[in-house]
Scaffold this motif. Structure first.
Motif, PDB file in Angstrom:
ATOM      1  N   HIS A   8      24.887  26.803  15.775  1.00 54.62           N
ATOM      2  CA  HIS A   8      24.139  26.626  17.023  1.00 54.62           C
ATOM      3  C   HIS A   8      22.675  26.263  16.785  1.00 54.62           C
ATOM      4  O   HIS A   8      21.993  25.797  17.700  1.00 54.62           O
ATOM      5  N   HIS A  32      31.604  18.918  22.319  1.00 50.00           N
ATOM      6  CA  HIS A  32      30.547  18.762  23.323  1.00 50.00           C
ATOM      7  C   HIS A  32      29.773  17.459  23.136  1.00 50.00           C
ATOM      8  O   HIS A  32      28.800  17.209  23.844  1.00 50.00           O
ATOM      9  N   GLU A  34      28.045  16.744  20.426  1.00 47.43           N
ATOM     10  CA  GLU A  34      26.936  16.944  19.498  1.00 47.43           C
ATOM     11  C   GLU A  34      27.324  16.539  18.082  1.00 47.43           C
ATOM     12  O   GLU A  34      28.432  16.831  17.619  1.00 47.43           O
ATOM     13  N   ARG A 254      21.086  19.357  23.461  1.00 47.30           N
ATOM     14  CA  ARG A 254      21.774  19.924  22.315  1.00 47.30           C
ATOM     15  C   ARG A 254      21.476  21.426  22.262  1.00 47.30           C
ATOM     16  O   ARG A 254      20.361  21.860  22.567  1.00 47.30           O
ATOM     17  N   GLU A 255      22.451  22.227  21.862  1.00 48.48           N
ATOM     18  CA  GLU A 255      22.282  23.677  21.875  1.00 48.48           C
ATOM     19  C   GLU A 255      21.076  24.112  21.056  1.00 48.48           C
ATOM     20  O   GLU A 255      20.333  25.026  21.444  1.00 48.48           O
ATOM     21  N   SER A 256      20.820  23.470  19.935  1.00 48.86           N
ATOM     22  CA  SER A 256      19.702  23.860  19.071  1.00 48.86           C
ATOM     23  C   SER A 256      18.350  23.681  19.749  1.00 48.86           C
ATOM     24  O   SER A 256      17.373  24.341  19.387  1.00 48.86           O
ATOM     25  N   TYR A 258      17.424  24.642  22.614  1.00 49.87           N
ATOM     26  CA  TYR A 258      17.018  25.854  23.319  1.00 49.87           C
ATOM     27  C   TYR A 258      16.497  26.916  22.354  1.00 49.87           C
ATOM     28  O   TYR A 258      15.984  27.950  22.792  1.00 49.87           O
ATOM     29  N   HIS A 259      16.636  26.665  21.062  1.00 49.74           N
ATOM     30  CA  HIS A 259      16.178  27.609  20.040  1.00 49.74           C
ATOM     31  C   HIS A 259      15.174  26.936  19.095  1.00 49.74           C
ATOM     32  O   HIS A 259      14.949  27.428  18.001  1.00 49.74           O
ATOM     33  N   ARG A 335      17.250  27.645  28.425  1.00 46.94           N
ATOM     34  CA  ARG A 335      18.626  27.188  28.596  1.00 46.94           C
ATOM     35  C   ARG A 335      19.010  27.247  30.075  1.00 46.94           C
ATOM     36  O   ARG A 335      18.794  28.263  30.739  1.00 46.94           O
ATOM     37  N   ARG A 339      24.640  26.027  32.178  1.00 47.08           N
ATOM     38  CA  ARG A 339      25.008  25.296  30.960  1.00 47.08           C
ATOM     39  C   ARG A 339      26.468  25.514  30.559  1.00 47.08           C
ATOM     40  O   ARG A 339      27.184  24.560  30.249  1.00 47.08           O
ATOM     41  N   GLU A 340      26.950  26.741  30.580  1.00 51.09           N
ATOM     42  CA  GLU A 340      28.331  27.032  30.178  1.00 51.09           C
ATOM     43  C   GLU A 340      29.328  26.364  31.124  1.00 51.09           C
ATOM     44  O   GLU A 340      30.353  25.828  30.684  1.00 51.09           O
ATOM     45  N   TRP A 343      29.579  22.641  30.315  1.00 49.75           N
ATOM     46  CA  TRP A 343      30.438  22.385  29.156  1.00 49.75           C
ATOM     47  C   TRP A 343      31.918  22.522  29.516  1.00 49.75           C
ATOM     48  O   TRP A 343      32.744  21.716  29.100  1.00 49.75           O
TER      49      TRP A 343
END
Length: 387
Positions: A8, A32, A34, A254-256, A258-259, A335, A339-340, A343
């Motif tokens: 992630h 997804h 990515e 992209r999930e990353s 958010y981090h 996020r 979001r979930e 997807w």
């Protein structure tokens, strides 16, 4: 399967693929859309180089900004297709002309997929404009290394995670490498944009699409526009584009993203550029109404390059003003709460239904509500203009 880093947190920078001595790693789309590294275990020798050079696992040096500037290209024509001040284009031109160097950046390729390219003076226009999508890195880091070995000055402009990827791949400092990172909103996978454009081609009878633009110093700012050279083929405001709406609301990133550990004051590149949001709100600014870029100069190399950019206007501003308007200098984007769900619907019903079931109706209502609020003022302006 072999995990090179936390799945992630992977940014898709492709450092692992580029550094693998046996070409055992490829970047492939997951469910997804990515891009993630996939290791061919039949060719992997277990050297661990991919793990040791990965920017998620191995931090890249962070640089404290030395100066903060408001910058814009003097010529409106030169910055017409730029997102704000046209700084990136000026940096490329200066490296090619004053340094006799090479520029690396992102252009649109086949099926309008954004990818990194090596550009000389005949190819720089293709790098103009913001590409709000994750660009394919490919094997570009190796090309950069060859140019550096041959003593060419190289300017590499990309997202912070891509700059970190390049630096970890090179694994040493080069006096002839100048890097520029972008204040990044986050990036959606390319699959989302490609699918929207493919859906438009038959319904709008589009042919020979060569360019896609989202921003500009023209009337198409925050529009999805498709072009054949200088000819506009299709254009819709952001609210009418599933893709652009998804990007602006941060639901498709992209999930990353958010981090993101690069959303911070300290930077990984010699120069950092972005939009100077909120300029003049607290500190007077002598050029109201002008779209300008925020530039933080983080090294002496960056300072020297900017000093040679004769086509740019520069005004020093406080770093605090820049951070007020750019959350990316303080923390990653939050996020999206749906979001979930996005997807889930995307996997089962596709991209268009994912937008409809999550954000599109809400965004449309907000757009029309704001349009109604603005209508009286615009009407007054039109009446005054006719007198």
């Amino acid at each position: 399967m072999m995990n090179i880093c936390d799945y992630h947190l992977c940014t898709g920078c492709a450092t692992c693929m580029n550094v693998c001595p046996h070409k055992a790693i490829s970047m492939q789309s997951d469910k997804h859309g990515e891009l993630h590294p996939v290791v061919d275990m039949a060719n992997c020798i277990g050297c661990g180089l991919c793990i040791n050079r990965c920017p998620v696992n191995q931090d890249t040096e962070r640089l404290e900004p030395r100066k903060c500037l408001a910058v814009w290209e003097k010529s409106l024509n030169d910055r017409k297709y730029s997102a704000s001040g046209g700084v990136a284009a000026a940096l490329y031109r200066t490296v090619v002309s004053a340094y006799k160097g090479i520029g690396y950046g992102v252009e649109w390729g086949d099926e309008l997929k954004a990818h990194f390219v090596r550009a000389n003076e005949y190819h720089l226009d293709a790098l103009k404009g913001s590409k709000y999508v994750q660009a394919i890195v490919g094997n570009i880091y190796g090309q950069v290394k060859m140019d550096l070995y041959e003593k060419r000055t190289v300017l590499f402009i990309g997202l912070p995670c891509q700059i970190a990827g390049l630096k970890n791949y090179l694994h040493k400092e080069y006096a002839n490498l100048i890097t520029c990172d972008l204040l990044c909103h986050g990036v959606p996978p390319q699959d989302y944009l490609v699918k929207e454009i493919k859906s438009l081609i038959p319904s709008k009878h589009l042919k020979n699409i060569t360019n896609c633009r989202f921003r500009g110093n023209d009337k198409y700012n925050y529009w999805l526009t498709l072009w054949n050279g200088d000819k506009l083929l299709y254009g819709k405001k952001a609210v009418h584009s599933y893709y652009l709406t998804g990007f602006l609301t941060s639901i498709t990133l992209r999930e990353s993203c958010y981090h993101c550990k690069y959303s911070d004051r300290k930077r990984v590149a010699d120069i950092t550029i972005g939009d100077f949001w909120g300029i003049g709100k607290k500190e007077p600014f002598a050029h109201p109404g002008r779209k300008v870029s925020v530039v933080t100069v983080n090294t002496q190399k960056g300072m020297e390059l900017l000093s040679k950019c004769d086509s740019l206007m520069m005004v020093e501003r406080s770093y605090e003003e820049a951070t007020q308007g750019n959350t990316q200098l303080r923390h990653p984007l939050v996020r999206h709460e749906k979001r979930e769900l996005f997807w889930q619907v995307y996997r089962d019903e596709g991209i268009e239904q994912a937008f409809i079931h999550t954000i599109y109706q809400e965004v449309s209502r907000t757009y029309w509500k704001n349009t109604v609020k603005r209508a009286p003022k615009e009407l007054v302006k039109r009446l005054i203009g006719r007198r």
